[in-house]
Design an enzyme around this catalytic site. Sequence first.
Site, PDB file in Angstrom:
ATOM      1  N   PHE A 119       8.322 -19.585   7.808  1.00  0.00           N
ATOM      2  CA  PHE A 119       7.207 -18.625   7.987  1.00  0.00           C
ATOM      3  C   PHE A 119       5.878 -19.350   8.233  1.00  0.00           C
ATOM      4  O   PHE A 119       4.850 -18.943   7.679  1.00  0.00           O
ATOM      5  CB  PHE A 119       7.013 -17.737   6.747  1.00  0.00           C
ATOM      6  CG  PHE A 119       8.251 -17.086   6.201  1.00  0.00           C
ATOM      7  CD1 PHE A 119       9.118 -16.386   7.029  1.00  0.00           C
ATOM      8  CD2 PHE A 119       8.541 -17.126   4.839  1.00  0.00           C
ATOM      9  CE1 PHE A 119      10.244 -15.757   6.514  1.00  0.00           C
ATOM     10  CE2 PHE A 119       9.664 -16.506   4.318  1.00  0.00           C
ATOM     11  CZ  PHE A 119      10.524 -15.821   5.151  1.00  0.00           C
TER      12      PHE A 119
ATOM     13  N   GLU B 145      -7.474 -19.640  -0.577  1.00  0.00           N
ATOM     14  CA  GLU B 145      -6.494 -18.928   0.237  1.00  0.00           C
ATOM     15  C   GLU B 145      -6.462 -17.443  -0.133  1.00  0.00           C
ATOM     16  O   GLU B 145      -6.433 -16.552   0.706  1.00  0.00           O
ATOM     17  CB  GLU B 145      -5.131 -19.570  -0.012  1.00  0.00           C
ATOM     18  CG  GLU B 145      -4.176 -19.452   1.125  1.00  0.00           C
ATOM     19  CD  GLU B 145      -2.944 -20.322   0.916  1.00  0.00           C
ATOM     20  OE1 GLU B 145      -1.858 -19.764   0.929  1.00  0.00           O
ATOM     21  OE2 GLU B 145      -3.085 -21.549   0.732  1.00  0.00           O
TER      22      GLU B 145
ATOM     23  N   GLY C 176       0.347  12.385  15.129  1.00  0.00           N
ATOM     24  CA  GLY C 176       1.332  11.716  15.991  1.00  0.00           C
ATOM     25  C   GLY C 176       0.736  10.566  16.772  1.00  0.00           C
ATOM     26  O   GLY C 176       1.417   9.556  17.025  1.00  0.00           O
TER      27      GLY C 176
ATOM     28  N   GLN D  98      -1.753   8.561   8.841  1.00  0.00           N
ATOM     29  CA  GLN D  98      -1.422   9.975   8.612  1.00  0.00           C
ATOM     30  C   GLN D  98      -2.499  10.891   9.199  1.00  0.00           C
ATOM     31  O   GLN D  98      -2.208  11.903   9.836  1.00  0.00           O
ATOM     32  CB  GLN D  98      -1.275  10.215   7.102  1.00  0.00           C
ATOM     33  CG  GLN D  98      -0.876  11.625   6.718  1.00  0.00           C
ATOM     34  CD  GLN D  98       0.563  11.943   7.104  1.00  0.00           C
ATOM     35  OE1 GLN D  98       1.365  11.045   7.300  1.00  0.00           O
ATOM     36  NE2 GLN D  98       0.853  13.221   7.240  1.00  0.00           N
ATOM     37  N   LEU D  99      -3.772  10.510   8.995  1.00  0.00           N
ATOM     38  CA  LEU D  99      -4.871  11.354   9.478  1.00  0.00           C
ATOM     39  C   LEU D  99      -4.971  11.332  11.008  1.00  0.00           C
ATOM     40  O   LEU D  99      -5.616  12.197  11.592  1.00  0.00           O
ATOM     41  CB  LEU D  99      -6.202  10.910   8.846  1.00  0.00           C
ATOM     42  CG  LEU D  99      -6.280  11.026   7.305  1.00  0.00           C
ATOM     43  CD1 LEU D  99      -7.672  10.676   6.809  1.00  0.00           C
ATOM     44  CD2 LEU D  99      -5.875  12.413   6.818  1.00  0.00           C
ATOM     45  N   HIS D 100      -4.342  10.350  11.648  1.00  0.00           N
ATOM     46  CA  HIS D 100      -4.307  10.315  13.111  1.00  0.00           C
ATOM     47  C   HIS D 100      -3.162  11.177  13.663  1.00  0.00           C
ATOM     48  O   HIS D 100      -3.023  11.299  14.886  1.00  0.00           O
ATOM     49  CB  HIS D 100      -4.110   8.881  13.615  1.00  0.00           C
ATOM     50  CG  HIS D 100      -5.374   8.075  13.720  1.00  0.00           C
ATOM     51  ND1 HIS D 100      -6.055   7.595  12.633  1.00  0.00           N
ATOM     52  CD2 HIS D 100      -6.101   7.686  14.803  1.00  0.00           C
ATOM     53  CE1 HIS D 100      -7.116   6.915  13.034  1.00  0.00           C
ATOM     54  NE2 HIS D 100      -7.180   6.963  14.341  1.00  0.00           N
TER      55      HIS D 100
HETATM   56  C1  LIG Z   1       3.787 -13.689   8.425  1.00  0.00           C
HETATM   57  C2  LIG Z   1       3.837 -14.749   7.377  1.00  0.00           C
HETATM   58  C3  LIG Z   1       3.075 -15.894   7.512  1.00  0.00           C
HETATM   59  C4  LIG Z   1       3.148 -16.909   6.558  1.00  0.00           C
HETATM   60  N1  LIG Z   1       2.452 -18.070   6.742  1.00  0.00           N
HETATM   61  C5  LIG Z   1       2.695 -19.134   5.923  1.00  0.00           C
HETATM   62  C6  LIG Z   1       2.114 -20.408   6.198  1.00  0.00           C
HETATM   63  O1  LIG Z   1       1.346 -20.576   7.145  1.00  0.00           O
HETATM   64  N2  LIG Z   1       2.435 -21.447   5.375  1.00  0.00           N
HETATM   65  C7  LIG Z   1       3.269 -21.298   4.308  1.00  0.00           C
HETATM   66  O2  LIG Z   1       3.520 -22.266   3.618  1.00  0.00           O
HETATM   67  N3  LIG Z   1       3.817 -20.087   4.015  1.00  0.00           N
HETATM   68  C8  LIG Z   1       3.558 -19.017   4.803  1.00  0.00           C
HETATM   69  N4  LIG Z   1       4.116 -17.800   4.527  1.00  0.00           N
HETATM   70  C9  LIG Z   1       5.020 -17.681   3.379  1.00  0.00           C
HETATM   71  C10 LIG Z   1       4.457 -16.858   2.242  1.00  0.00           C
HETATM   72  O3  LIG Z   1       3.435 -17.555   1.585  1.00  0.00           O
HETATM   73  C11 LIG Z   1       5.658 -16.516   1.350  1.00  0.00           C
HETATM   74  O4  LIG Z   1       6.418 -15.555   2.061  1.00  0.00           O
HETATM   75  C12 LIG Z   1       5.241 -15.980  -0.009  1.00  0.00           C
HETATM   76  O5  LIG Z   1       4.638 -16.992  -0.775  1.00  0.00           O
HETATM   77  C13 LIG Z   1       6.445 -15.436  -0.788  1.00  0.00           C
HETATM   78  O6  LIG Z   1       7.488 -16.338  -0.790  1.00  0.00           O
HETATM   79  P1  LIG Z   1       8.948 -15.834  -0.347  1.00  0.00           P
HETATM   80  O7  LIG Z   1       8.824 -15.107   0.942  1.00  0.00           O
HETATM   81  O8  LIG Z   1       9.865 -16.992  -0.381  1.00  0.00           O
HETATM   82  O9  LIG Z   1       9.344 -14.795  -1.445  1.00  0.00           O
HETATM   83  P2  LIG Z   1      10.056 -15.115  -2.849  1.00  0.00           P
HETATM   84  O10 LIG Z   1       9.301 -16.139  -3.585  1.00  0.00           O
HETATM   85  O11 LIG Z   1      11.494 -15.342  -2.591  1.00  0.00           O
HETATM   86  O12 LIG Z   1       9.857 -13.731  -3.569  1.00  0.00           O
HETATM   87  C14 LIG Z   1      10.652 -12.583  -3.238  1.00  0.00           C
HETATM   88  C15 LIG Z   1      10.153 -11.428  -4.103  1.00  0.00           C
HETATM   89  O13 LIG Z   1      10.294 -11.776  -5.488  1.00  0.00           O
HETATM   90  C16 LIG Z   1       9.038 -11.662  -6.135  1.00  0.00           C
HETATM   91  N5  LIG Z   1       8.909 -12.693  -7.159  1.00  0.00           N
HETATM   92  C17 LIG Z   1       9.084 -14.035  -7.040  1.00  0.00           C
HETATM   93  N6  LIG Z   1       8.808 -14.653  -8.203  1.00  0.00           N
HETATM   94  C18 LIG Z   1       8.453 -13.681  -9.093  1.00  0.00           C
HETATM   95  C19 LIG Z   1       8.055 -13.671 -10.463  1.00  0.00           C
HETATM   96  N7  LIG Z   1       7.934 -14.809 -11.159  1.00  0.00           N
HETATM   97  N8  LIG Z   1       7.763 -12.493 -11.030  1.00  0.00           N
HETATM   98  C20 LIG Z   1       7.847 -11.325 -10.325  1.00  0.00           C
HETATM   99  N9  LIG Z   1       8.213 -11.277  -9.023  1.00  0.00           N
HETATM  100  C21 LIG Z   1       8.516 -12.436  -8.416  1.00  0.00           C
HETATM  101  C22 LIG Z   1       8.005 -11.852  -5.032  1.00  0.00           C
HETATM  102  O14 LIG Z   1       6.755 -11.306  -5.388  1.00  0.00           O
HETATM  103  C23 LIG Z   1       8.669 -11.121  -3.888  1.00  0.00           C
HETATM  104  O15 LIG Z   1       8.433  -9.746  -4.001  1.00  0.00           O
HETATM  105  C24 LIG Z   1       3.997 -16.745   5.441  1.00  0.00           C
HETATM  106  C25 LIG Z   1       4.726 -15.563   5.275  1.00  0.00           C
HETATM  107  C26 LIG Z   1       4.664 -14.584   6.239  1.00  0.00           C
HETATM  108  C27 LIG Z   1       5.501 -13.348   6.062  1.00  0.00           C
END
Ligand SMILES: Cc1cc2nc3c(=O)[nH]c(=O)nc-3n(C[C@H](O)[C@H](O)[C@H](O)COP(=O)(O)OP(=O)(O)OC[C@H]3O[C@@H](n4cnc5c(N)ncnc54)[C@H](O)[C@@H]3O)c2cc1C
Length: 503
Positions: free
Chosen positions: A156, A240, A338, A334-336
Site C-alpha cells: 500500500f 502524520e 441520485g 444523500q442530500l445530492h
Molecule cells: C490507500 C492507502 C495508502 C497507504 N499509504 C501508505 C504508505 O505510503 N506507506 C505505508 O507504510 N503504509 C501505507 N498505507 C498502509 C496503512 O498505513 C495501513 O493500511 C494501516 O496502518 C493499517 O494496517 P493494515 O492495513 O495492515 O491493517 P491491520 O493492521 O491488519 O488491521 C486490520 C484491522 O484490525 C484493526 N486492529 C489492528 N490492531 C488492533 C488493535 N490492537 N486493537 C484494535 N483493532 C486493531 C485495525 O484497526 C483494522 O481495522 C496505506 C494504506 C492505504 C489503504
Amino acid sequence: MTRFQSEHDIFRDSVRQFIEKEVLPVADTWEANGYIPRDMWKKMGELGFLGINLPSEYGGTEADFWYSVAFLEEVGRSGYGGFSASVAVQEYMAIAHLARAGSHELKQKFLAPAIAGEQIGALAISEPNIGSDVANLETSAVLEGDFYRLNGSKMFITNGGHADFVTVAARTGGKGAEGVSLLIVESQSEGFKANPLQKLGWHCSDTAELVFEDVLVPKSHLIGKENHGFYYIMESFQLERLVGAILAIGGMDRCLEMTRDYIASRKAFNRPIGSFQAIRHRFVDLLTEFEAARQLTYLACDQYAKGEMAVQACSMAKLYATELSNKVADVCLQLHGGYGYMNEYPISRFYRDSRVGTIAGGTSEIMREILAKTCLDQVRYDSKYQVGSDEQTADGPGVEEILLSLPQRFRSEKANGFAGVVQFHIQGSGGGEFTAHIQNSACSVEPGLKGEADCHLRTDAETYCAMELGQLAPEAAFMSGKVKVDNIPVLMQFTRLFSRFPT
Ligand SMILES: Cc1cc2nc3c(=O)[nH]c(=O)nc-3n(C[C@H](O)[C@H](O)[C@H](O)COP(=O)(O)OP(=O)(O)OC[C@H]3O[C@@H](n4cnc5c(N)ncnc54)[C@H](O)[C@@H]3O)c2cc1C
C-alpha cells in the site's frame, strides 16, 4: 480559535489560486492515469510548496507550521484525495525522517531534489503481513561490507510506483522495535520492483506493492542510527496523524460548501430542498460537528507548532476528523440524491476518497488504543522521543541522583493509602540497584535490593535517565522492550506519586 495571521491568509490564497488554475482543470486526467505527472511536482517545488517547514539549506522555506496548516487545508479542499495524499506523503512523510535525522550528504542527495519537486519520494513501512503492528515488520536489511542487502516487500505504498527514492523501514537487528532501521532506497536499484495496486478511491495517487530482492543499499543511506528507526517512526506519527486530520478538515470544508450550494439550488415540491426543515437541521448538525473537528485539529496544531509531543491531541484530531469526514461524505451524498451517486459529481469522488482516512496513517482503532492509554492509563508523553539523537543525557543527572531525589519529589497527597516496594535494576555504565518504599504516605529510597518487592523495573541507565528527564516516552520504552516491568499496575500507581525531576 485561530492562529492564522494575515500573511498565512495571503499564502492560503496563493495555494488556492494555484490549485484552481493548475490542478482542478487537469486532475480528472490524473485520476484516469493513476498518477500525478512530474511537471506538477516541479511546479509545486518552484513555488516553495514542497518544503514549507524544511531547512533553507536544502531549498526549504523554514516557515512556521501554520503555513503548512493553510497549505494542507487548501490541498484537502481540492476535493481530489489522491492529490492530497501524494503531496502530503512527499512533503510530510517520505522526507520527514531524512530531514530530521539524515546526514548532510543524504539530505543533499535526496531532500533538496524532493523539496525542488525534481524527485518523488515515498515512505514504506506497511507490509503484506504487518500494518498497525510496526515493531514486528519483516523486511530485512543485512549489512555486508559497505552495503545492506535488502529483502522483503512493502504494501500500500503511496507514490510507490513513481518514486525515485523510498524511505524503507527494515529489520537490521533482532526481533521487535529495537531492530528496525530506516534506509533510503533508490527505485532504480537492481532487484527493486513496484507492482501498482487498484483501489476504491485516491485514484490519482499511485499506490504500489514494493518488492525487494537482494537490493544492495549503500551503508551511507542509513537514516540516523542503526536500530533506531522505530523511534523515528513513532515520533513522526504525530505529524502524520495531524496531516491526516488537516486534510480531512480541508476536504469537509469543500464538501459542505458544495452541498450547501446544491441544496439551495435543487428543487423538489416547488421549493429548494434546503428549505425543508429535515434537510436544514441535518445540515447544520454537520456544520456544528465540522466546527468542533476543526477547532480540535487547530488545538493539536497549536501544541505541535509549539514543539510539544501532542500525542493525545493529534490522535484525537485524526480520529475525530477522519471519522466525521466519512459521515459528512455519506450525508452530503444523500442530500445530492441520485446525482450524488454519479461519477461526474465531485461528491461521489469525495465519498470514495474520504473512506481511507480512518485506515491510512494509523487506523481509528489504533487511535482509540493510544487514547485509552493516555486518557485511562495515565501514560505520559511529555516531550519528543530523543533516542537516537546525539544530545541525550550525557551531561545530565545520573541514575543515582534521580532516584535518590524521589523522596523530595514525593507528592504525599496523591498516595491515597498506597503502599508498595519497587526495586530498580539499572544496568550499564552509571547504573545500579535501588529500592524505593512507599508506606504511611512517605517515601524512602536506599541503594541495593532490600527485602521483598511488589514490582521490579529493569532497564539501562541511558533509558532510565531519558525517561525521567522527559526525553523518552515511557510508552515507547516499554513497547520496544527497553524497559521491563513485572507489575505494571503497581508501577503506574507508583510513578503518579512523583513530580518531574527538575531540568
Ligand atoms: C490507500 C492507502 C495508502 C497507504 N499509504 C501508505 C504508505 O505510503 N506507506 C505505508 O507504510 N503504509 C501505507 N498505507 C498502509 C496503512 O498505513 C495501513 O493500511 C494501516 O496502518 C493499517 O494496517 P493494515 O492495513 O495492515 O491493517 P491491520 O493492521 O491488519 O488491521 C486490520 C484491522 O484490525 C484493526 N486492529 C489492528 N490492531 C488492533 C488493535 N490492537 N486493537 C484494535 N483493532 C486493531 C485495525 O484497526 C483494522 O481495522 C496505506 C494504506 C492505504 C489503504
